[in-house]
Structures are given as C-alpha cells and as structure tokens.
Design a protein around this motif. Structure first.
Motif, PDB file in Angstrom:
ATOM      1  N   LYS A 154       4.607  -0.080  -4.204  1.00  0.00           N
ATOM      2  CA  LYS A 154       4.925   1.196  -3.767  1.00  0.00           C
ATOM      3  C   LYS A 154       4.359   2.268  -2.985  1.00  0.00           C
ATOM      4  CE  LYS A 154       4.708   2.334  -8.017  1.00  0.00           C
ATOM      5  NZ  LYS A 154       4.014   2.903  -9.568  1.00  0.00           N
ATOM      6  N   THR A 155       3.429   1.987  -2.713  1.00  0.00           N
ATOM      7  CA  THR A 155       2.704   2.703  -1.782  1.00  0.00           C
ATOM      8  C   THR A 155       2.589   2.055  -0.660  1.00  0.00           C
ATOM      9  OG1 THR A 155       1.011   3.365  -2.853  1.00  0.00           O
ATOM     10  CG2 THR A 155       0.902   4.233  -1.009  1.00  0.00           C
ATOM     11  N   ILE A 156       2.437   0.965  -0.261  1.00  0.00           N
ATOM     12  CA  ILE A 156       2.234   0.152   1.338  1.00  0.00           C
ATOM     13  C   ILE A 156       3.814  -0.061   2.009  1.00  0.00           C
ATOM     14  CG2 ILE A 156       1.044  -1.331   2.235  1.00  0.00           C
ATOM     15  CD1 ILE A 156      -1.263  -0.992   0.936  1.00  0.00           C
ATOM     16  N   GLY A 157       3.937  -0.990   0.491  1.00  0.00           N
ATOM     17  CA  GLY A 157       5.445  -1.691   0.865  1.00  0.00           C
ATOM     18  C   GLY A 157       4.730  -3.266   1.148  1.00  0.00           C
TER      19      GLY A 157
ATOM     20  N   ASN B 295      -0.632   6.230   1.867  1.00  0.00           N
ATOM     21  CA  ASN B 295      -0.205   4.316   2.634  1.00  0.00           C
ATOM     22  C   ASN B 295      -1.566   4.015   2.861  1.00  0.00           C
ATOM     23  OD1 ASN B 295       0.565   2.164   3.981  1.00  0.00           O
ATOM     24  ND2 ASN B 295       2.878   3.359   4.310  1.00  0.00           N
TER      25      ASN B 295
HETATM   26  C1  LIG Z   1       3.070   2.491   5.177  1.00  0.00           C
HETATM   27  O1  LIG Z   1       3.294   2.699   6.369  1.00  0.00           O
HETATM   28  C2  LIG Z   1       3.329   0.874   6.877  1.00  0.00           C
HETATM   29  C3  LIG Z   1       2.376   1.764   8.294  1.00  0.00           C
HETATM   30  O2  LIG Z   1       3.312   2.315   8.960  1.00  0.00           O
HETATM   31  C4  LIG Z   1       4.813   1.042   7.166  1.00  0.00           C
HETATM   32  O3  LIG Z   1       5.699  -0.040   7.774  1.00  0.00           O
HETATM   33  C5  LIG Z   1       5.838   1.037   5.780  1.00  0.00           C
HETATM   34  O4  LIG Z   1       6.941   0.598   6.185  1.00  0.00           O
HETATM   35  C6  LIG Z   1       4.764   1.967   4.978  1.00  0.00           C
HETATM   36  N1  LIG Z   1       4.746   1.609   3.688  1.00  0.00           N
HETATM   37  C7  LIG Z   1       5.776   3.732   2.922  1.00  0.00           C
HETATM   38  C8  LIG Z   1       6.184   2.218   1.625  1.00  0.00           C
HETATM   39  O5  LIG Z   1       6.234   4.192   3.658  1.00  0.00           O
END
Ligand SMILES: *[C@@H]1O[C@H](CO)[C@@H](O)[C@H](O)[C@H]1NC(C)=O
Ligand SMILES: *[C@@H]1O[C@H](CO)[C@@H](O)[C@H](O)[C@H]1NC(C)=O
Length: 339
Positions: free
Chosen positions: A167-170, A119
């Motif tokens: 999928k990785t970051i949202g 992420n």
């Molecule tokens: C990715 O990191 C961000 C920031 O910490 C967080 O808000 C988000 O939920 C994370 N996404 C996933 C898919 O875990």
C-alpha cells in the motif's frame, strides 16, 4: 530405461538401515532434505538428537527467529541471537541453512505498521532491514545459500496482497528487498516464497508474472519457494507441472514449508492417505530437475504450527507427537525412490 537401471543399482548399494530421508533425497539428485525448527524446541533432548541426524535432515530453516518481530523489534535495533543459535546448531551438524525471511506482512514488528511511514521512509526501512539481516548472516546460508526474501506477497486470485508494504511503496518493495539482500551477501540465493502456489492456478500465475517482471527489471531473484502447506486428500494434481513452469523461468525451485494436515482425530485411513500425499509431493520435486530440495515445517507433530492455527486440524508431519515415524515417512521415501 537408463534411469531404471541407475535407480536399481543404487537400491542395491544403500543398506536399508541408512535409507533415510536425506539419503534418498541425495540419491534422487536433490541438494538436501531438511526441517524447520524453533529455538525453544532445542531444549528437548530426544528432539535435538533427531534434528541433528543428517541422514534425515541436511538442512535447517529457523521457523521464527529470523522474522521481523524477532530481528528488529524496534526500528534500528537488530537482535540476531535467536537466528544465530539456529545457525550454530546447523553448522555444528554441517547442515545447510535457509534464511527466513526478509519481508513479510505477518509476524511483523508492530512499529512497522504503527509508524504510518511514508513511501520514502518505509522504503528505507525495508532496505535497511533486508540488508542488515542478510549481512549479519553473510556466509551462513551455506552451500546452496538460500534465503527466503519476501513471503506471501499475493492474494489467492494472483493480485498483490494489500500489505503495509504494497500500500505504501507499491510492488517495488520486493525489488528493494532483493537488491539490498544481494548487496549484503552476493552469494546468497534469493527466493520469493509463498503458499497456495503448489499447483497451477491464478496465484501461481501471479508469481510467474512477478518473476518475469523482476528478471526484466534486473532484480536479482534466484528461486521460487513453494511452501507446501497442504491438506490430506486435497493435494493439487498439478504440482509437477507447476514446479516445472516455475523452473522454466530459469530459476531454482524448492519446497520450503511442507506439511499435510488432516481433520482430527487421526485414523489409519487418514494416515494412509497422508502417506500417499507426501509421496505425490516428493515425487513431483524429484521429477523436476531444478527443484533443489524439500523442507518440512518441523518434523514432529509435537511442534507443528497447525493445531494452533487451524481449529480441529493437525497431525501434519511425518513423525507423531511421541517422535515415532508415521506412514508419511515411508511416503517420502517412496516419493524419492518409486519409479
Ligand atoms: C513510492 O515511491 C516510488 C519511488 O519514487 C514510486 O515509484 C512509487 O510509485 C511510489 N509508490 C506509491 C504507492 O506511491
Ligand atoms: C535500542 O534499544 C535500547 C534498549 O532497549 C534503547 O535504549 C535504544 O534507545 C534503542 N535504539 C533505537 C534506535 O531504537
């Protein structure tokens, strides 16, 4: 009634010989009528000449050369020469440029998915890519300063598409890209750009909800790009209402990739229907004040992406493969002019 008189007056002062697409777009209160193009096409002299004709085209979008695969083929190695060639062409002709595009799951450089980044790393990659791309072209997205930011983020049902970014970051990968682009060129107008959001429906609602969310979270978004990859005889009946619903969010709207394809072979009946369909789309943009302009996804069937992607379909553009105008050309004029 006032509007009727206004249009009638303009009809008198514009000689038929100059009644071309961008001329009519401007008279209709739009900023531009434009076309996408790709670098290799510029070597085609008759093509080059028509693309340079600002009576028809006052705006250019690079169809491929600003995409991720072309601009960051290896991590951290940015190559902007292709995009710069298109910008130089447009500047020479005093045409506006819309950038295309910061983050898209398709035509992505393979390393972005192959790296299986976590992420935090992928967030940095999205930020760096968006920043460097827009920074390089800072000031080049002229006048209306528009750049497509994030393309095709949604599934047809309005849920987020399960891309490597999602999928990785949202969903916040979109926020990251927009913030980075704003920082890179504070004057560039930033758009979310998607397909099959031409008429009302779940996907269009998904975009509306996203834009509301982005605004609530103070993410800098200026516009919604409606791609307009449509099918002859199947143009949604709710385009105008849909564009208005987008505009009502307080953002600009643009039709960014218009083409209206048919099942081949071409027949006079299909060409007539296509003419009507172009008129419908243009009239919808014309009717919505915040719809700032229309871009066709290239202007001649010679270079359309359609036959390569949709088997047995094609002839989607207002000029045929021999660079001759089709009835669709007059359909566009009708969309800008008929009351
Ligand atoms: C990715 O990191 C961000 C920031 O910490 C967080 O808000 C988000 O939920 C994370 N996404 C996933 C898919 O875990
Ligand atoms: C960039 O590309 C050059 C030439 O292909 C290569 O030598 C260099 O290692 C690359 N740098 C990075 C950061 O990938």
């Amino acid at each position: 009634m006032r509007i009727t008189l206004y249009a009638a007056t303009l009809l008198l002062v514009v000689p038929a010989a100059t009644a071309q697409l961008n001329v009519w777009a401007r008279i209709a209160g739009k900023q531009y009528f434009g076309s996408a193009t790709d670098n290799y096409e510029l070597a085609d002299k008759p093509y080059f000449k028509q693309l340079s004709n600002t009576l028809d085209f006052a705006q250019i979008t690079p169809s491929n050369s600003m995409k991720w695969f072309a601009t960051e083929p290896e991590r951290g190695n940015f190559t902007f020469a292709g995009g710069e060639e298109i910008v130089a062409f447009a500047k020479k002709n005093r045409q506006l440029v819309r950038g295309h595009t910061c983050v898209w799951h398709s035509q992505l450089a393979p390393w972005v998915e192959a790296g299986n980044f976590d992420n935090a790393t992928l967030s940095t990659i999205v930020r760096d890519h968006s920043y460097n791309l827009v920074r390089n072209f800072r000031g080049d997205f002229t006048h209306d300063k528009s750049t497509g930011m994030s393309s095709t983020a949604f599934n047809e049902d309005g849920t987020f598409r399960e891309t490597v970014f999602y999928k990785t970051i949202g969903p916040s990968y979109i926020d990251i890209a927009f913030h980075a682009a704003r920082k890179a060129d504070p004057k560039a107008k930033l758009y979310i750009n998607d397909y099959n959001i031409d008429g009302l429906g779940p996907k269009s609602t998904g975009v509306i909800n996203l834009v509301k969310q982005l605004k609530k979270n103070k993410v800098p978004i200026d516009g919604i790009g409606v791609q307009g990859h449509l099918i002859v005889g199947h143009v949604p009946t709710t385009i105008k209402e849909n564009l208005q619903a987008f505009a009502d969010l307080g953002v600009d709207v643009a039709i960014t990739e218009l083409d209206i394809r048919m099942t081949l072979p071409v027949t006079p009946e299909l060409l007539e229907q296509q003419k009507k369909d172009y008129q419908t789309v243009i009239a919808a943009c014309r009717a919505v004040k915040k719809c700032i302009g229309v871009t066709i996804w290239d202007w001649t069937d010679k270079y359309s992406w359609v036959p390569g992607v949709f088997d047995g379909e094609g002839a989607a553009l207002p000029w045929d493969e021999d660079l001759k105008k089709k009835p669709a050309y007059d359909g566009i004029v009708d969309g800008f002019t008929k009351l």
